[in-house]
Write an enzyme that holds these catalytic residues in place. Structure first.
Site, short mmCIF file in Angstrom:
data_model
loop_
_atom_site.label_atom_id
_atom_site.label_comp_id
_atom_site.label_asym_id
_atom_site.label_seq_id
_atom_site.Cartn_x
_atom_site.Cartn_y
_atom_site.Cartn_z
N LYS A 140 0.92 -1.14 -0.05
CA LYS A 140 -0.18 0.00 -0.03
C LYS A 140 0.82 1.26 0.05
O LYS A 140 2.13 1.33 0.37
CB LYS A 140 -0.89 0.10 1.36
CG LYS A 140 -2.15 -1.10 0.97
CD LYS A 140 -3.11 -0.58 0.15
CE LYS A 140 -4.22 -1.50 -0.06
NZ LYS A 140 -5.07 -1.73 0.97
N ARG A 186 -4.56 -9.98 3.72
CA ARG A 186 -4.68 -10.01 1.99
C ARG A 186 -3.40 -9.48 1.66
O ARG A 186 -3.03 -8.40 1.64
CB ARG A 186 -5.75 -9.05 1.83
CG ARG A 186 -5.98 -9.08 0.13
CD ARG A 186 -7.33 -8.18 0.25
NE ARG A 186 -7.94 -8.30 -1.29
CZ ARG A 186 -7.18 -7.35 -2.22
NH1 ARG A 186 -6.41 -6.45 -1.99
NH2 ARG A 186 -7.46 -7.56 -3.45
#
Length: 287
Positions: A228, A263
């Site tokens: 991210k 995830r």
């Protein structure tokens, strides 16, 4: 033991070890791996490698939800994901498939093709038929917070207290979903790291997860930290060079008491990291 029910049975895992969800984006424009797995053979090969590396779930997405991404229609998203679901289950029939979509019709078709989990970044707010479908199908469901749709979610996101506001939001959604007939045991919650949050919001939410501020949801949390942008903001690393930073963030989450799903893109590396950490922390003998 943590449990996640769906219409074909129950996913169970040791709550002291996060369950790994491998990311498989079959899109041309996802932020990290767009275009790498949108051929059927490449997608099946990647799914096989992730399962062999330790993934318990494969999360298939046919529409990029990176900040600023343009939406695709139901027909195109279905065209991308349905053949992949079928091909993976043909080769790996025991694999659990999650469909990453906020569209009820895509979710319905994916479940008809063998998916058992719907991973919905909208928490059922962008398609009025999604919650109804989840209730009727009895599939598992990931209810995630996003401040807005991808095109607008990073335009000056603001909260008075991100952790308290997200906890309130997820509790309200839990109440609404269970009142619709969706069993609590089929629900997993996700605070939506990077979905309408600044760097400081993301760090606050992770710290709050470690400190147990979301434990009152009484369900496992899904954490989507892999590659991210907040990791790049801290380290300066490009998107494909963020594994080390991601492992540091995941390491902190291992101190949390609640059951978790991670995830991730780099399943093998994360699984090996988690296995060594657990062996050291629990004084287990490595065989």
């Amino acid at each position: 033991m943590a449990e996640w029910k769906h219409h074909q049975g129950t996913l169970q895992w040791d709550s002291s070890k996060p369950l790994l969800m491998g990311i498989l984006n079959v899109t041309p424009d996802s932020f990290s791996d767009g275009g790498k797995y949108n051929r059927l053979d490449a997608a099946v090969r990647q799914a096989t490698e992730m399962v062999e590396a330790g993934a318990s779930l494969i999360d298939i997405g046919g529409e990029s939800t990176r900040p600023g991404a343009n939406p695709v229609d139901v027909e195109e998203e279905s065209r991308r994901v349905l053949p992949v679901i079928g091909a993976i289950l043909s080769r790996l029939p025991e694999t659990f498939i999650s469909i990453d979509t906020y569209k009820a019709e895509v979710a319905r078709q994916a479940v008809d093709h063998g998916a058992v989990i719907v991973n919905d970044i909208s928490a059922g707010r962008w398609d009025a038929k999604m919650s109804e479908f989840v209730a009727k199908s009895e599939c598992g469901y990931v209810c995630m917070h996003s401040l807005d749709r991808p095109q607008a979610m990073q335009r000056s996101p603001a909260y008075d207290d991100a952790s308290l506001e997200l906890l309130h939001f997820l509790k309200e959604r839990k109440k609404e979903l269970t009142e619709m007939g969706i069993e609590e045991s089929r629900l997993i919650f996700d605070v939506g790291i990077g979905f309408g949050k600044t760097l400081e919001h993301n760090l606050q939410l992770i710290r709050s997860g470690i400190d147990g501020q979301f434990d009152s949801l009484d369900r496992p949390l899904l954490w989507g930290l892999s590659r991210k942008s907040f990791l790049g903001a801290i380290t300066g690393a490009d998107v494909d060079k963020r594994l080390a930073g991601g492992l540091a963030a995941h390491a902190k989450l291992l101190n949390a008491a609640h059951a978790q799903i991670w995830r991730v893109h780099d399943v093998r590396e994360v699984h090996e990291f988690m296995t060594v950490w657990h062996a050291l922390d629990h004084s287990e003998r490595v065989t």
